[in-house]
Design an enzyme around this catalytic site. Structure first.
Site, short mmCIF file in Angstrom:
data_model
loop_
_atom_site.label_atom_id
_atom_site.label_comp_id
_atom_site.label_asym_id
_atom_site.label_seq_id
_atom_site.Cartn_x
_atom_site.Cartn_y
_atom_site.Cartn_z
N THR A 211 0.86 -1.19 0.00
CA THR A 211 0.00 0.00 0.00
C THR A 211 0.90 1.24 0.00
OG1 THR A 211 -1.94 1.04 1.02
CG2 THR A 211 -0.35 0.06 2.53
N ASN A 212 0.34 2.39 0.30
CA ASN A 212 1.14 3.62 0.26
C ASN A 212 0.68 4.55 1.37
OD1 ASN A 212 -1.09 5.36 -0.85
ND2 ASN A 212 -0.93 3.84 -2.47
N ARG A 213 1.28 5.72 1.45
CA ARG A 213 1.07 6.61 2.60
C ARG A 213 -0.16 7.51 2.48
NH1 ARG A 213 5.58 6.36 5.69
NH2 ARG A 213 7.51 5.78 4.64
N SER A 214 -0.96 7.33 1.46
CA SER A 214 -2.13 8.20 1.30
C SER A 214 -3.08 8.09 2.50
CB SER A 214 -2.89 7.83 0.02
OG SER A 214 -4.12 8.50 -0.01
#
Ligand code: C5P
Length: 410
Positions: A211-214
């Site tokens: 996933t990512n930091r959004s």
């Protein structure tokens, strides 16, 4: 400024329930959002909370039955009612619901409620048994049939010590309903706007994922900004810790593929798509069915590209004409403008919002953003550091302009 509460005249009725203390918080929140709040308390309400409490948070007079026969005579309630752009009664007891349903007018609050020409939002609060009583249910139905918006009651602990359905909803939720009701008739009324938000999650095995930091904050702010302009909003959201804005239809997704399918399903007749989601670019070719054991050594995970949602949308637009306007985001850590301009062209966007994620004061997770708006004709509009709410307002204003320009060229 599109805040639909700004300078609005709101009539807040408070009746005799223990939840009356929550009404003070609501009055305070409404005032902080710029509304002018006139409060009317019933006699029973004054047993729980004083008019002075409301006067202190609204900076305006609070009214009681003493004012029904006061100096200004019988016109007081008419003025309060006529000036109101929205009336809410929170909490509303079984007794006041019954009076309203039967058109009775035996105190200042019920007299005013009969004289309004504006939306009415009711937030019931009472013991569970009283709410489920056929008499109360019939009264609620009657009021709804007449156009009243009934919010709640919620389930939970009740003052009687019992648990059940009867708690007044929290002021923040009510605020959302008031905001939504006041936004009707805005510049995006009748427009269908799709907003995507959050970072997608691509499973590696049942416990791990890419996933990512959004945080989803910018996307949720965009959904709220569209709602504030009266739009019909479909919010397609990857997992976030945020609450869906009142009025938005939220579609929960996890992976890029699920987001693609949800976007395509929502697309017919859409006026605009705003792709604020941080979609994973890669995913494991196959997610393991069982947890990968570390005892077997570090695994090699083969990745493949995820579908590019905006490219699929560009195809749909070429075939069907919708969405009329598509907006993308470009989060870049180097060569911001060049990379964003290339994406604008490749993804056939009407606008791209570029932000430099290497800045420490803005972007992922932060409440602020510093963005550049790029258009296909080469125009670039660099905005200063501002809150994500403000960025959202400006982007939605641009969407309005693009839609209106699109309308006039068709
Ligand atoms: O090319 P890049 O992924 O950096 O472009 C970002 C923009 O494209 C964002 O608006 C994002 O929501 C969208 N996107 C997409 N499909 C992907 C990846 C990103 O639509 N698979």
């Amino acid at each position: 400024m599109v805040n639909p509460l700004q300078d609005k005249r709101i009539l807040l009725g408070v009746t005799g329930s223990i939840a009356a203390y929550k009404a003070a918080d609501l009055a305070s929140k409404l005032t902080q959002f710029g509304a002018q709040v006139d409060v009317i308390l019933t006699q029973a309400a004054t047993q729980f909370v004083s008019p002075l409490t409301f006067q202190s948070v609204t900076g305006r007079r609070a009214y009681t039955d003493a004012d029904l026969w006061g100096n200004e005579g019988h016109v007081q309630h008419i003025n309060l009612a006529r000036n109101a752009q929205l009336m809410t009664i929170a909490p509303v007891t079984a007794n006041t619901l019954a009076r309203l349903a039967h058109g009775m007018a035996d105190n200042l609050l019920t007299v005013a409620a009969l004289a309004i020409h504006c939306p009415l939002i009711l937030a019931p609060a009472m013991d569970g048994g009283m709410y489920s009583h056929p008499a109360t249910q019939a009264n609620v139905e009657t009021l709804q049939a007449r156009g009243a918006i009934v919010v709640g009651p919620a389930a939970g602990h009740l003052a009687s010590g019992l648990a059940g359905v009867g708690r007044m909803v929290e002021p923040v939720e009510l605020l959302g309903h008031i905001r939504w009701a006041l936004a009707q008739g805005g510049r995006l009324q009748g427009r269908k706007i799709i907003v995507t938000a959050g970072g997608t999650q691509e499973p590696i095995d049942p416990v791990r994922m890419i996933t990512n930091r959004s945080s989803g904050k910018q996307g949720y702010a965009l959904a709220q900004a569209a709602l504030d302009l009266g739009a019909e909003v479909i919010l397609i959201s990857a997992p976030t810790a945020l609450t869906t804005p009142v009025g938005a239809r939220c579609v929960d997704v996890q992976t890029a593929e699920e987001m693609l399918q949800a976007v395509l399903a929502a697309l017919p007749q859409a006026d605009a798509l705003v792709m604020a989601a941080a979609v994973a670019d890669f995913r494991p070719v196959q997610a393991a069915i069982h947890k990968i054991k570390k005892e077997n050594g570090a695994p090699e995970i083969l990745l493949e590209s995820t579908p590019d949602i905006l490219r699929a949308v560009a195809q749909a637009k070429a075939e069907h004409g919708w969405p009329r306007v598509s907006v993308g985001f470009a989060a870049e850590s180097q060569d911001l403008i060049e990379n964003a301009a290339a994406k604008l062209k490749n993804k056939k966007l009407d606008l791209i919002v570029a932000n430099d994620i290497s800045a420490s004061d803005a972007g992922f997770g932060a409440d602020a953003n510093r963005v550049v708006l790029l258009y296909p004709d080469g125009r670039a509009d660099a905005l200063p550091l501002m809150s994500k709410d403000q960025v959202a307002e400006i982007v939605m204003q641009r969407v309005v302009e693009l839609l209106e320009a699109n309308q006039s060229t068709r």
